[in-house]
Design a protein around this motif. Structure first.
Motif, PDB file in Angstrom:
ATOM      1  N   ILE A 100       0.907  -1.214   0.051  1.00 45.39           N
ATOM      2  CA  ILE A 100      -0.147   0.079   0.093  1.00 45.39           C
ATOM      3  C   ILE A 100       0.947   1.180  -0.018  1.00 45.39           C
ATOM      4  CG2 ILE A 100      -1.686   1.280   1.352  1.00 45.39           C
ATOM      5  CD1 ILE A 100      -2.881  -1.354   2.580  1.00 45.39           C
ATOM      6  N   PHE A 101       1.751   1.301   0.741  1.00 46.58           N
ATOM      7  CA  PHE A 101       2.740   2.476   0.959  1.00 46.58           C
ATOM      8  C   PHE A 101       3.421   2.682  -0.123  1.00 46.58           C
ATOM      9  CE2 PHE A 101       3.254   3.313   5.753  1.00 46.58           C
ATOM     10  CZ  PHE A 101       1.900   3.297   5.906  1.00 46.58           C
ATOM     11  N   ALA A 102       4.147   1.338  -0.907  1.00 41.99           N
ATOM     12  CA  ALA A 102       4.974   1.466  -2.065  1.00 41.99           C
ATOM     13  C   ALA A 102       4.380   1.989  -3.289  1.00 41.99           C
ATOM     14  CB  ALA A 102       5.738   0.358  -2.238  1.00 41.99           C
ATOM     15  N   ALA A 103       2.900   1.832  -3.146  1.00 46.13           N
ATOM     16  CA  ALA A 103       2.180   2.168  -4.252  1.00 46.13           C
ATOM     17  C   ALA A 103       1.777   3.760  -4.243  1.00 46.13           C
ATOM     18  CB  ALA A 103       0.991   1.405  -4.472  1.00 46.13           C
ATOM     19  N   HIS A 104       2.078   4.517  -2.915  1.00 44.72           N
ATOM     20  CA  HIS A 104       1.574   5.752  -2.762  1.00 44.72           C
ATOM     21  C   HIS A 104       2.641   6.808  -2.631  1.00 44.72           C
ATOM     22  CE1 HIS A 104      -1.270   8.600  -1.181  1.00 44.72           C
ATOM     23  NE2 HIS A 104      -0.296   8.796  -0.313  1.00 44.72           N
ATOM     24  N   TRP A 105       3.497   6.411  -1.476  1.00 40.79           N
ATOM     25  CA  TRP A 105       4.424   7.462  -1.159  1.00 40.79           C
ATOM     26  C   TRP A 105       5.525   7.807  -2.021  1.00 40.79           C
ATOM     27  CZ3 TRP A 105       2.664  10.426   2.250  1.00 40.79           C
ATOM     28  CH2 TRP A 105       1.775  10.323   3.210  1.00 40.79           C
ATOM     29  N   PRO A 106       5.993   6.979  -2.710  1.00 40.33           N
ATOM     30  CA  PRO A 106       7.052   7.290  -3.811  1.00 40.33           C
ATOM     31  C   PRO A 106       6.745   8.069  -4.866  1.00 40.33           C
ATOM     32  CG  PRO A 106       7.229   4.864  -3.312  1.00 40.33           C
ATOM     33  CD  PRO A 106       5.942   5.528  -2.702  1.00 40.33           C
ATOM     34  N   PHE A 117       9.471   8.904   4.417  1.00 34.64           N
ATOM     35  CA  PHE A 117       9.358   7.269   4.098  1.00 34.64           C
ATOM     36  C   PHE A 117      10.357   6.955   3.098  1.00 34.64           C
ATOM     37  CE2 PHE A 117       4.789   6.650   6.024  1.00 34.64           C
ATOM     38  CZ  PHE A 117       5.281   6.940   7.152  1.00 34.64           C
ATOM     39  N   ASN A 118      10.508   7.693   1.956  1.00 34.16           N
ATOM     40  CA  ASN A 118      11.756   7.624   1.161  1.00 34.16           C
ATOM     41  C   ASN A 118      12.791   7.319   1.524  1.00 34.16           C
ATOM     42  OD1 ASN A 118       9.256   7.303  -0.910  1.00 34.16           O
ATOM     43  ND2 ASN A 118       9.774   9.427  -1.496  1.00 34.16           N
ATOM     44  N   GLU A 163      12.718 -10.612  -3.398  1.00 34.40           N
ATOM     45  CA  GLU A 163      13.352 -10.089  -4.514  1.00 34.40           C
ATOM     46  C   GLU A 163      12.337  -8.778  -5.271  1.00 34.40           C
ATOM     47  OE1 GLU A 163      10.090 -12.844  -5.361  1.00 34.40           O
ATOM     48  OE2 GLU A 163      11.579 -12.833  -3.956  1.00 34.40           O
ATOM     49  N   SER A 164      10.998  -8.924  -4.557  1.00 34.36           N
ATOM     50  CA  SER A 164      10.162  -7.863  -5.219  1.00 34.36           C
ATOM     51  C   SER A 164       9.983  -6.337  -4.408  1.00 34.36           C
ATOM     52  CB  SER A 164       8.623  -8.398  -5.326  1.00 34.36           C
ATOM     53  OG  SER A 164       8.189  -9.025  -4.113  1.00 34.36           O
ATOM     54  N   LEU A 165      10.748  -6.424  -3.619  1.00 30.92           N
ATOM     55  CA  LEU A 165      10.958  -5.348  -2.587  1.00 30.92           C
ATOM     56  C   LEU A 165      11.591  -4.025  -3.547  1.00 30.92           C
ATOM     57  CD1 LEU A 165      12.022  -6.470   0.933  1.00 30.92           C
ATOM     58  CD2 LEU A 165       9.510  -6.039  -0.079  1.00 30.92           C
ATOM     59  N   ASP A 166      10.845  -3.249  -4.361  1.00 37.76           N
ATOM     60  CA  ASP A 166      11.462  -2.375  -5.292  1.00 37.76           C
ATOM     61  C   ASP A 166      11.535  -0.636  -4.612  1.00 37.76           C
ATOM     62  OD1 ASP A 166      11.586  -4.301  -7.208  1.00 37.76           O
ATOM     63  OD2 ASP A 166       9.490  -3.962  -7.828  1.00 37.76           O
ATOM     64  N   TRP A 167      10.723  -0.634  -3.656  1.00 38.90           N
ATOM     65  CA  TRP A 167      10.722   0.851  -3.296  1.00 38.90           C
ATOM     66  C   TRP A 167      12.272   1.025  -2.419  1.00 38.90           C
ATOM     67  CZ3 TRP A 167       7.260   2.383   1.506  1.00 38.90           C
ATOM     68  CH2 TRP A 167       7.218   3.791   1.881  1.00 38.90           C
ATOM     69  N   GLN A 168      12.655   2.087  -2.620  1.00 37.21           N
ATOM     70  CA  GLN A 168      14.219   2.393  -2.124  1.00 37.21           C
ATOM     71  C   GLN A 168      14.307   2.128  -0.838  1.00 37.21           C
ATOM     72  OE1 GLN A 168      13.592   6.694  -3.594  1.00 37.21           O
ATOM     73  NE2 GLN A 168      14.852   7.133  -1.781  1.00 37.21           N
ATOM     74  N   ASN A 169      15.407   1.738  -0.182  1.00 35.12           N
ATOM     75  CA  ASN A 169      15.869   1.426   1.248  1.00 35.12           C
ATOM     76  C   ASN A 169      14.935   0.206   1.940  1.00 35.12           C
ATOM     77  OD1 ASN A 169      18.007   3.484   0.836  1.00 35.12           O
ATOM     78  ND2 ASN A 169      16.384   5.120   1.301  1.00 35.12           N
ATOM     79  N   SER A 170      14.614  -0.531   1.063  1.00 32.13           N
ATOM     80  CA  SER A 170      13.694  -1.681   1.854  1.00 32.13           C
ATOM     81  C   SER A 170      14.315  -2.855   1.909  1.00 32.13           C
ATOM     82  CB  SER A 170      12.413  -1.857   0.563  1.00 32.13           C
ATOM     83  OG  SER A 170      11.857  -0.894   0.599  1.00 32.13           O
ATOM     84  N   GLN A 171      14.202  -3.565   2.983  1.00 34.75           N
ATOM     85  CA  GLN A 171      14.783  -4.960   3.274  1.00 34.75           C
ATOM     86  C   GLN A 171      13.931  -5.878   3.990  1.00 34.75           C
ATOM     87  OE1 GLN A 171      18.412  -4.483   5.946  1.00 34.75           O
ATOM     88  NE2 GLN A 171      19.025  -2.405   5.055  1.00 34.75           N
ATOM     89  N   ALA A 172      14.051  -7.178   3.550  1.00 34.38           N
ATOM     90  CA  ALA A 172      13.304  -8.190   3.908  1.00 34.38           C
ATOM     91  C   ALA A 172      13.640  -8.540   5.535  1.00 34.38           C
ATOM     92  CB  ALA A 172      13.294  -9.316   3.121  1.00 34.38           C
TER      93      ALA A 172
END
Length: 228
Positions: free
Chosen positions: A67-73, A95-96, A108-117
């Motif tokens: 939800i956040f990755a489709a909005h805040w960037p 947040f970015n 592998e699908s965490l595309d938002w910058q500075n994201s870690q599993a």
């Protein structure tokens, strides 16, 4: 040591699902998505500013992350743009920039910058992060991740924004598996639209007491024997 801070918008009956809009999370047939915006007021806005004022990283479940990755960037952060909004731009920039730690089976699908599993052993990773150095770790939404945190007694501070409505069903802040824990109210305020803004800290184990008579009556003994 870093604190884990659980922050959540919740109704009086503990529902935290889809506060921001109908499309946010309709899972389980939830019909009341978007229950928050009509309660928005300046005091809530100021409280959120305070909430994000100190350094922090985010802890997110996968659904909230998406939800956040489709909005805040995609929020406009150029102050010269016609659609610039300072409040949203400040949150987007924060947040970015910060690290987003995500509970996910699809790292592998965490595309938002500075994201870690958080990895396959989420609890072990959270314990390691909590013992390390760095900014505090704050949740947003993420009911399933909150269940893990509460079940494993990993929450150091609880920030609840409690709204004056009851929804009856939906994802809740506390599940049945939450570890018993006493909290102390560190601060509270009430917004003009009736939102109770609270901050709780850990206060130790649950202490048991009793208002029963020292010598129970025959009626009380019978009642106890019929408890099943």
């Amino acid at each position: 040591m870093r604190k884990i801070i659980a922050a959540a918008f919740t109704t009086l009956d503990g529902v935290m699902q889809a506060p921001g809009g109908p499309e946010e999370d309709p899972s389980g047939g939830f019909e009341y998505g978007g229950w928050l915006p009509n309660f928005w007021d300046d005091e809530l806005s100021a409280a959120l500013d305070r909430n994000f004022a100190e350094p922090f990283d985010l802890l997110l479940g996968r659904r909230t992350y998406d939800i956040f990755a489709a909005h805040w960037p995609y929020i406009q952060v150029d102050p010269e743009a016609s659609d610039f909004d300072a409040i949203n731009a400040d949150i987007a920039n924060t947040f970015n920039r910060i690290t987003k730690y995500v509970a996910t089976h699809r790292p592998e699908s965490l595309d938002w910058q500075n994201s870690q599993a958080l990895g396959t052993d989420v609890v072990a990773t959270l314990r390691e992060l909590r013992q390390g150095d760095g900014p505090d770790l704050m949740t947003q939404g993420s009911s399933e991740l909150l269940d893990i945190l509460f079940e494993n007694d990993l929450v150091d501070e609880l920030r609840l924004f409690i709204f004056p409505l009851v929804l009856g069903k939906g994802k809740r802040v506390f599940g049945n598996g939450s570890a018993p824990r006493t909290l102390k109210l560190a601060s509270s305020s009430l917004s003009p639209n009736g939102i109770l803004i609270t901050r709780y800290e850990r206060a130790g184990d649950v202490q048991i007491g009793s208002f029963a008579m020292e010598t129970p009556t025959l009626a009380e003994l019978e009642r106890r024997s019929n408890l099943g």
